[in-house]
Design an enzyme around this catalytic site. Sequence first.
Site, PDB file in Angstrom:
ATOM      1  N   LYS A 243       0.460  -1.360   0.288  1.00 47.94           N
ATOM      2  CA  LYS A 243      -0.222   0.329  -0.025  1.00 47.94           C
ATOM      3  C   LYS A 243       0.804   1.191   0.003  1.00 47.94           C
ATOM      4  CE  LYS A 243      -4.507  -2.019   2.036  1.00 47.94           C
ATOM      5  NZ  LYS A 243      -5.321  -1.228   3.339  1.00 47.94           N
ATOM      6  N   GLU A 264      -6.287   5.509   2.235  1.00 50.27           N
ATOM      7  CA  GLU A 264      -5.630   3.820   3.492  1.00 50.27           C
ATOM      8  C   GLU A 264      -4.869   4.870   3.107  1.00 50.27           C
ATOM      9  OE1 GLU A 264      -6.939   0.638   1.245  1.00 50.27           O
ATOM     10  OE2 GLU A 264      -9.100   0.850   1.015  1.00 50.27           O
ATOM     11  N   ALA A 347       2.840  -6.203   3.479  1.00 45.27           N
ATOM     12  CA  ALA A 347       1.850  -6.588   4.436  1.00 45.27           C
ATOM     13  C   ALA A 347       2.019  -8.399   4.160  1.00 45.27           C
ATOM     14  CB  ALA A 347       0.809  -6.686   4.836  1.00 45.27           C
ATOM     15  N   ALA A 348       2.236  -8.825   5.070  1.00 44.30           N
ATOM     16  CA  ALA A 348       2.758 -10.527   4.244  1.00 44.30           C
ATOM     17  C   ALA A 348       1.112 -11.087   4.212  1.00 44.30           C
ATOM     18  CB  ALA A 348       3.915 -11.312   6.268  1.00 44.30           C
ATOM     19  N   ASP A 416     -14.386   2.406   8.965  1.00 46.31           N
ATOM     20  CA  ASP A 416     -14.600   1.255   7.680  1.00 46.31           C
ATOM     21  C   ASP A 416     -14.542  -0.799   7.859  1.00 46.31           C
ATOM     22  OD1 ASP A 416     -15.233   1.120   5.078  1.00 46.31           O
ATOM     23  OD2 ASP A 416     -12.719   0.682   4.757  1.00 46.31           O
ATOM     24  N   GLU A 421     -13.322 -11.843   8.452  1.00 43.55           N
ATOM     25  CA  GLU A 421     -12.987 -13.188   7.207  1.00 43.55           C
ATOM     26  C   GLU A 421     -12.284 -14.385   9.210  1.00 43.55           C
ATOM     27  OE1 GLU A 421     -10.393 -13.092   4.469  1.00 43.55           O
ATOM     28  OE2 GLU A 421     -11.225 -11.727   3.510  1.00 43.55           O
ATOM     29  N   ASP A 436      -7.034  -4.913   6.272  1.00 42.77           N
ATOM     30  CA  ASP A 436      -7.609  -4.468   5.934  1.00 42.77           C
ATOM     31  C   ASP A 436      -7.584  -2.883   6.884  1.00 42.77           C
ATOM     32  OD1 ASP A 436      -7.820  -1.959   3.701  1.00 42.77           O
ATOM     33  OD2 ASP A 436      -9.849  -2.893   2.653  1.00 42.77           O
TER      34      ASP A 436
END
Length: 537
Positions: A243, A264, A347-348, A416, A421, A436
Amino acid sequence: MRRQLQTLFHRKFKVSLLFFLLLALLVHLVMDLALPATRRPCGCDAKTPKDSGIPTGSPVLASPKKLSLRILQDFSGSNGSLEKSSQLQGTISQARAGELVDQRRNREGNAGQTEGSKLAALFEHPLYNIPLPEVTEKDKLFVVNPTEKFSLRSSSGSDEWVSSSKAETLLPTGKTAYDTYPSWLKFHVGINRYELYPRRDPLMPTLLQDLATKKIVSSVQKSGGTQLKLIMTFPNYGQALFKPMKQTRDQETPVDFFYFSDFERHNAEIAAFHLDRILDFRRIPPVSGRLVNITKEIRDITTDKKLAKTFFVSPGGNVCFYGECSYYCSTEHALCGKPDQLEGSMAALLPDKTLAKRRSWRSPWRRSYHKSKKAEWELNPNYCTQVRETPPYDRGHRLLDFIDMTILDFLMGNMDRHHYETFEKFGNDTFLLHLDNGRGFGTHSRDEPSILAPLQQCCSIKKSTYLRLQLLATQTYRLSDLMREALAADPLAPILAEPHLQALDRRLGKVLEMVRHCLARAAHLDEVLVDDVGSWV
């Protein structure tokens, strides 16, 4: 007469030779004096170690090149604000990035022995040593053959991972097949029903270093999502989600912006990982900051034709691109390097969904994502009663896990959280993945109490979570101090501006006050503090 001429000739020759020797010496002296001046950073204000936030004696101070950070976007559109932001922003040394990561690895590896480290002391505290249930084979995300060896071999001009059937079956003395796995594969293999990674994970320093320094061999745009993200691949087939930097550390989201149109932020992803770890949730994949070369590590190696079409050189001579997405993917909102160096979070990635299926759950407290409409939970103060009667929140610890995530979001200021998950293999009896987090840490001067609606309406929290929050509110383990220490080890430090760190303490106090209010109203304390620690505390 002839002797006189010879003598005169020899004298002139010696004088000429001496003159050339002196001239050569003079040229060398001039070059030695001139070269240091040319290596000085141009137009950069010198900072003392104290001002820059870098410890005295740090190798970054000796770096000959300082890369100023690109001011990519100012919400207010004020040029004056941009100039102020660029002055406040620290400088990053690309040449010393690897050394900074090595320092982080050494600090984390010796965390238990670091004198004066609040973070090391925290992880030694009994609340951070409550044992998890025994992990059986069915509790592991992957069951791996312990004799299976993996190695990277070149065959027919291409690299591939091969198993022990193709590679040597003999391992070096004292080594196991697990030792042949790359760090990303070890991370995937270690995931189980109860945690994404262990509390004292010896792999973590290596994995973070790989994210920050491993060679990038492929960069393509990630499909889906509202803003630009890239999937970057390493030579060992590990992958990371990149990102890019969109705003500077000191910028705040304007009060008139809707949560669904906010940027973001790359530094929010980095800070969220460390905050999640300090809270002992460990439900966010490892994230590290990285300074990326747009030319060599994105443009020149991408196979994404749509992405490749969006590169250009700005009037200021900087390399820029914007990709394709729903928001902020245009020439006006391009991501530009300085001249081609760009900050970002790495990020992994979690295991591919074809190997480890994940289920996406709509948040019961999802916002309306509409400019005027409100969600049901905003209108019904008894909304939690309805949720408690709805699977999977009607049994187990799913609702309590969701409230954990709510507290994390409130501390970050993240509005947000529309979905979350879980790994499908573990059913409903597992942790939630906190993915996220880029829209966190957008404001520090104001708090958003509506994020805590699940806690306020349900008035329930895990006892272990409450006890840790109380601990993080003490002087010895102050949350802002722990975050400051954890983030200082990142290659892009400083990650958060000081007001954001101070806001963490203020918001933590509001969470504890809300729990105390619930306890004061409750007929039985165990209705509010749900015991998940038993006799361990």
